[in-house]
Motif scaffolding. Sequence first.
Motif, PDB file in Angstrom:
ATOM      1  N   TYR A  34       0.725   9.101  -8.689  1.00 23.83           N
ATOM      2  CA  TYR A  34       0.470   7.673  -8.642  1.00 23.83           C
ATOM      3  C   TYR A  34      -0.645   7.394  -7.651  1.00 23.83           C
ATOM      4  O   TYR A  34      -0.810   8.111  -6.664  1.00 23.83           O
ATOM      5  CB  TYR A  34       1.729   6.906  -8.191  1.00 23.83           C
TER       6      TYR A  34
ATOM      7  N   ILE B 246      -2.096   4.007  -5.444  1.00 28.92           N
ATOM      8  CA  ILE B 246      -1.595   2.706  -5.013  1.00 28.92           C
ATOM      9  C   ILE B 246      -2.631   2.010  -4.137  1.00 28.92           C
ATOM     10  O   ILE B 246      -3.387   2.651  -3.408  1.00 28.92           O
ATOM     11  CB  ILE B 246      -0.300   2.889  -4.174  1.00 28.92           C
TER      12      ILE B 246
ATOM     13  N   TYR C 169      -2.848  -0.918  -1.112  1.00 28.27           N
ATOM     14  CA  TYR C 169      -2.127  -1.717  -0.136  1.00 28.27           C
ATOM     15  C   TYR C 169      -3.106  -2.653   0.570  1.00 28.27           C
ATOM     16  O   TYR C 169      -4.273  -2.318   0.746  1.00 28.27           O
ATOM     17  CB  TYR C 169      -1.461  -0.841   0.933  1.00 28.27           C
TER      18      TYR C 169
ATOM     19  N   PRO D 297       1.208  -2.688   6.173  1.00 27.50           N
ATOM     20  CA  PRO D 297       0.610  -2.721   4.834  1.00 27.50           C
ATOM     21  C   PRO D 297       1.564  -3.359   3.820  1.00 27.50           C
ATOM     22  O   PRO D 297       2.782  -3.233   3.927  1.00 27.50           O
ATOM     23  CB  PRO D 297       0.377  -1.242   4.526  1.00 27.50           C
TER      24      PRO D 297
ATOM     25  N   PHE E 236       2.245  -3.695  -0.367  1.00 30.30           N
ATOM     26  CA  PHE E 236       1.959  -3.158  -1.697  1.00 30.30           C
ATOM     27  C   PHE E 236       1.291  -4.216  -2.564  1.00 30.30           C
ATOM     28  O   PHE E 236       1.711  -5.368  -2.610  1.00 30.30           O
ATOM     29  CB  PHE E 236       3.269  -2.702  -2.337  1.00 30.30           C
TER      30      PHE E 236
ATOM     31  N   ASP F 259      -0.014  -0.521  -8.372  1.00 27.48           N
ATOM     32  CA  ASP F 259      -0.080   0.922  -8.523  1.00 27.48           C
ATOM     33  C   ASP F 259      -0.585   1.253  -9.917  1.00 27.48           C
ATOM     34  O   ASP F 259      -0.582   0.410 -10.822  1.00 27.48           O
ATOM     35  CB  ASP F 259       1.303   1.547  -8.324  1.00 27.48           C
TER      36      ASP F 259
ATOM     37  N   PHE G 132      -6.252  -0.461   1.631  1.00 27.44           N
ATOM     38  CA  PHE G 132      -6.100   0.982   1.606  1.00 27.44           C
ATOM     39  C   PHE G 132      -5.750   1.451   0.208  1.00 27.44           C
ATOM     40  O   PHE G 132      -4.874   0.871  -0.439  1.00 27.44           O
ATOM     41  CB  PHE G 132      -4.970   1.435   2.536  1.00 27.44           C
TER      42      PHE G 132
ATOM     43  N   ASN H 233      -0.118   9.490  -4.243  1.00 26.89           N
ATOM     44  CA  ASN H 233       1.279   9.818  -4.109  1.00 26.89           C
ATOM     45  C   ASN H 233       1.622  11.017  -4.959  1.00 26.89           C
ATOM     46  O   ASN H 233       1.244  11.072  -6.138  1.00 26.89           O
ATOM     47  CB  ASN H 233       2.079   8.591  -4.549  1.00 26.89           C
TER      48      ASN H 233
ATOM     49  N   GLY I  33       6.779  11.476  -5.577  1.00 24.39           N
ATOM     50  CA  GLY I  33       6.622  10.160  -4.996  1.00 24.39           C
ATOM     51  C   GLY I  33       6.858  10.110  -3.510  1.00 24.39           C
ATOM     52  O   GLY I  33       6.745   9.063  -2.892  1.00 24.39           O
TER      53      GLY I  33
ATOM     54  N   THR J 150       2.703  10.802   0.616  1.00 22.16           N
ATOM     55  CA  THR J 150       1.675   9.790   0.439  1.00 22.16           C
ATOM     56  C   THR J 150       0.518  10.069   1.371  1.00 22.16           C
ATOM     57  O   THR J 150       0.715  10.290   2.559  1.00 22.16           O
ATOM     58  CB  THR J 150       2.226   8.382   0.728  1.00 22.16           C
TER      59      THR J 150
ATOM     60  N   PHE K  21      -3.049   8.320   2.594  1.00 20.64           N
ATOM     61  CA  PHE K  21      -3.811   7.089   2.609  1.00 20.64           C
ATOM     62  C   PHE K  21      -5.286   7.374   2.841  1.00 20.64           C
ATOM     63  O   PHE K  21      -5.657   8.295   3.576  1.00 20.64           O
ATOM     64  CB  PHE K  21      -3.323   6.168   3.730  1.00 20.64           C
TER      65      PHE K  21
END
Lengths: 113, 112
Positions: free
Chosen positions: B32, B34, B36, B44, B46, B49, B89, B93, B97, B100, B102
């Motif tokens: 994934y 994502i 943020y 952060p 969400f 995604d 950001f 992922n 999941g 992560t 960044f």
Amino acid sequence: EAQVTQNPRYLITVTGKKLTVTCSQNMNHEYMSWYRQDPGLGLRQIYYSMNVEVTDKGDVPEGYKVSRKEKRNFPLILESPSPNQTSLYFCASSFGQAAYEQYFGPGTRLTVT
Amino acid sequence: GESVGLHLPTLSVQEGDNSIINCAYSNSASDYFIWYKQESGKGPQFIIDIRSNMDKRQGQRVTVLLNKTVKHLSLQIAATQPGDSAVYFCAENSGGGFKTIFGAGTRLFVKA
């Protein structure tokens, strides 16, 4: 209100003095994680937990410990803090089936002198 | 507020214009991707995604595009508003999941 809480929000301590930053979520999330945020480096994952009693290292675990004895709590422990652990720390949580959609706490500003 | 990045790439847009924030990722095996949003003094938040087997996903006023060929991710914000001013950001992922990573972030300024 659904939220992730962290305590304390601000902490100044001295090298070597053990400290714990608490994190609690009220959303019954399985997944919890700790990050540190430093200027120019973004957020880096310290430790994460997939569920109670299940934890694993992230990218920068050195100098940190965690525990997950209850689903709602995920404390971050610094046994012997050093100045390079001065940072902004965030706790996050999410449902296990959508672990990528994380809810973050407000942050804890830690200064180690 | 907290300083979340002293040397972040910066994007400045006029209120009402569309914004495009770009991100390069590194792991071809990420499941994934994502986006943020982080406002000053806050954690952060969400936004949206996209799964690795998709190339576009739309939300409310936002669209995320994924180009796996060049490992590029973008966030488009339509009709940018002053409340959109923040650091954005991207994150990737993997590991079911749980892991992560960044990106460094992009600071968006919206001029009224």
